[in-house]
Design a protein around this motif. Structure first.
Motif, PDB file in Angstrom:
ATOM      1  N   THR A 108       0.819  -1.217   0.000  1.00 49.86           N
ATOM      2  CA  THR A 108       0.000   0.000   0.000  1.00 49.86           C
ATOM      3  C   THR A 108       0.853   1.267   0.000  1.00 49.86           C
ATOM      4  O   THR A 108       0.318   2.374   0.044  1.00 49.86           O
ATOM      5  N   TYR A 109       2.171   1.084  -0.027  1.00 51.20           N
ATOM      6  CA  TYR A 109       3.095   2.226   0.007  1.00 51.20           C
ATOM      7  C   TYR A 109       3.428   2.667  -1.411  1.00 51.20           C
ATOM      8  O   TYR A 109       3.853   1.861  -2.247  1.00 51.20           O
ATOM      9  N   HIS A 110       3.234   3.966  -1.676  1.00 49.64           N
ATOM     10  CA  HIS A 110       3.531   4.525  -2.996  1.00 49.64           C
ATOM     11  C   HIS A 110       4.280   5.848  -2.812  1.00 49.64           C
ATOM     12  O   HIS A 110       3.879   6.695  -2.012  1.00 49.64           O
ATOM     13  N   LYS A 111       5.373   6.013  -3.563  1.00 49.33           N
ATOM     14  CA  LYS A 111       6.160   7.229  -3.424  1.00 49.33           C
ATOM     15  C   LYS A 111       6.924   7.506  -4.709  1.00 49.33           C
ATOM     16  O   LYS A 111       7.499   6.600  -5.307  1.00 49.33           O
ATOM     17  N   VAL A 128       9.409  15.279  -3.770  1.00 49.90           N
ATOM     18  CA  VAL A 128       8.586  14.113  -3.480  1.00 49.90           C
ATOM     19  C   VAL A 128       7.164  14.436  -3.914  1.00 49.90           C
ATOM     20  O   VAL A 128       6.579  15.420  -3.445  1.00 49.90           O
ATOM     21  N   LYS A 129       6.653  13.638  -4.844  1.00 46.17           N
ATOM     22  CA  LYS A 129       5.326  13.868  -5.413  1.00 46.17           C
ATOM     23  C   LYS A 129       5.192  15.298  -5.942  1.00 46.17           C
ATOM     24  O   LYS A 129       4.155  15.941  -5.806  1.00 46.17           O
ATOM     25  N   GLY A 130       6.289  15.792  -6.538  1.00 44.73           N
ATOM     26  CA  GLY A 130       6.277  17.103  -7.174  1.00 44.73           C
ATOM     27  C   GLY A 130       6.565  18.272  -6.261  1.00 44.73           C
ATOM     28  O   GLY A 130       6.691  19.408  -6.731  1.00 44.73           O
ATOM     29  N   LEU A 131       6.707  18.044  -4.962  1.00 37.96           N
ATOM     30  CA  LEU A 131       6.950  19.122  -4.006  1.00 37.96           C
ATOM     31  C   LEU A 131       8.395  19.080  -3.521  1.00 37.96           C
ATOM     32  O   LEU A 131       8.913  18.018  -3.167  1.00 37.96           O
ATOM     33  N   LEU A 132       9.052  20.240  -3.489  1.00 38.92           N
ATOM     34  CA  LEU A 132      10.432  20.319  -3.015  1.00 38.92           C
ATOM     35  C   LEU A 132      10.491  20.009  -1.526  1.00 38.92           C
ATOM     36  O   LEU A 132       9.849  20.674  -0.718  1.00 38.92           O
ATOM     37  N   GLN A 133      11.274  18.986  -1.168  1.00 36.11           N
ATOM     38  CA  GLN A 133      11.384  18.560   0.230  1.00 36.11           C
ATOM     39  C   GLN A 133      12.746  18.849   0.847  1.00 36.11           C
ATOM     40  O   GLN A 133      12.841  19.161   2.030  1.00 36.11           O
TER      41      GLN A 133
END
Length: 255
Positions: A108-111, A128-133
């Motif tokens: 169930t883990y998606h990244k 991560v998912k398009g956001l700067l982390q």
């Protein structure tokens, strides 16, 4: 079953290469394809493929393009399905990373991670998912968890050799160390292959390695000019994991 059953990330994180290499001819080129079986103890749990894709450009810079995929076998899918992909781009001489992408799908883990290396500023940006982390200062010659493998293959190995190299996942950068123990004959589905046995330092690795008191990570590289990773073995608290090379397709003339 945990995420560590899938050894895709291990393929990259276990290798810490160096910047020196023999001549200007790389031991790999577009069209090369390596196929592995992933075993947990003696159970065939998954498969992985490592490829050198056609040369391309990254932000106007001529680039090498690498790809790794991994998946669980059907019977494991019903318990813990894994479909992971990593891609990496480096300069043409494979001296430093340009970009790294990872698409994890494990149970169930998606990244999705996109790691961009700014060579002019010696800096990386991790999305991560398009956001700067994360934004991180980097050494001049740093690699991602996949391209470090190909940097390593540029080196000529010899018994008792020690070496290290910077590798980063965008959250932290570490210096990995390795020791060439010697040469052994490795039994594979393609026959006996003479290979260098390389012990990797696992102190910087997280997850199950960090939690295992007697963790061990060993890689065998063919003792020829190709330096193909023919076998990987790890010992952790949840058991023994092995990657075994089951098929090799040499480079093509496609550029």
């Amino acid at each position: 079953m945990t995420k560590q059953i899938l050894m895709l990330n291990l393929i990259g994180l276990l290798i810490f290469g160096g910047t020196s290499y023999a001549g200007t001819v790389l031991p790999f080129s577009p069209g090369e394809r390596l196929t592995y079986e992933i075993h947990w103890t003696f159970i065939h749990a998954g498969d992985a493929v490592l490829e050198v894709l056609p040369d391309t450009e990254m932000n106007g810079v001529p680039a090498r393009h690498f790809k790794a995929t991994a998946s669980t076998v059907p019977w494991v899918d019903s318990i813990y399905k894994v479909r992971d992909t990593m891609e990496a781009w480096t300069d043409k001489d494979v001296n430093y990373a340009l970009r790294f992408k990872k698409d994890q799908n494990e149970g169930t883990y998606h990244k999705k991670v996109d790691l961009i290396f700014d060579k002019d500023r010696n800096q990386s940006r991790r999305y991560v998912k398009g956001l700067l982390q994360h934004t991180l200062d980097q050494p001049a010659h740093v690699f991602d968890p996949l391209s470090i493998l190909f940097s390593f293959r540029k080196r000529i190995l010899y018994k008792t050799m020690r070496f290290g190299m910077d590798v980063s996942d965008g959250k932290k950068t570490v210096m990995g160390e390795a020791f060439v123990q010697g040469v052994e004959n490795v039994k594979t589905p393609m026959g006996i292959i003479q290979a260098f046995k390389v012990n990797l330092d696992v102190k910087h690795l997280s997850g199950v390695f960090k939690k295992s008191r007697d963790a061990e990570l060993v890689v065998w590289f063919s003792a020829d000019s190709r330096r193909i990773p023919v076998k990987v073995r790890s010992k952790v608290k949840v058991g023994h994991f092995t990657l075994e090379l089951v098929d090799y397709r040499p480079p093509s003339e496609v550029k």
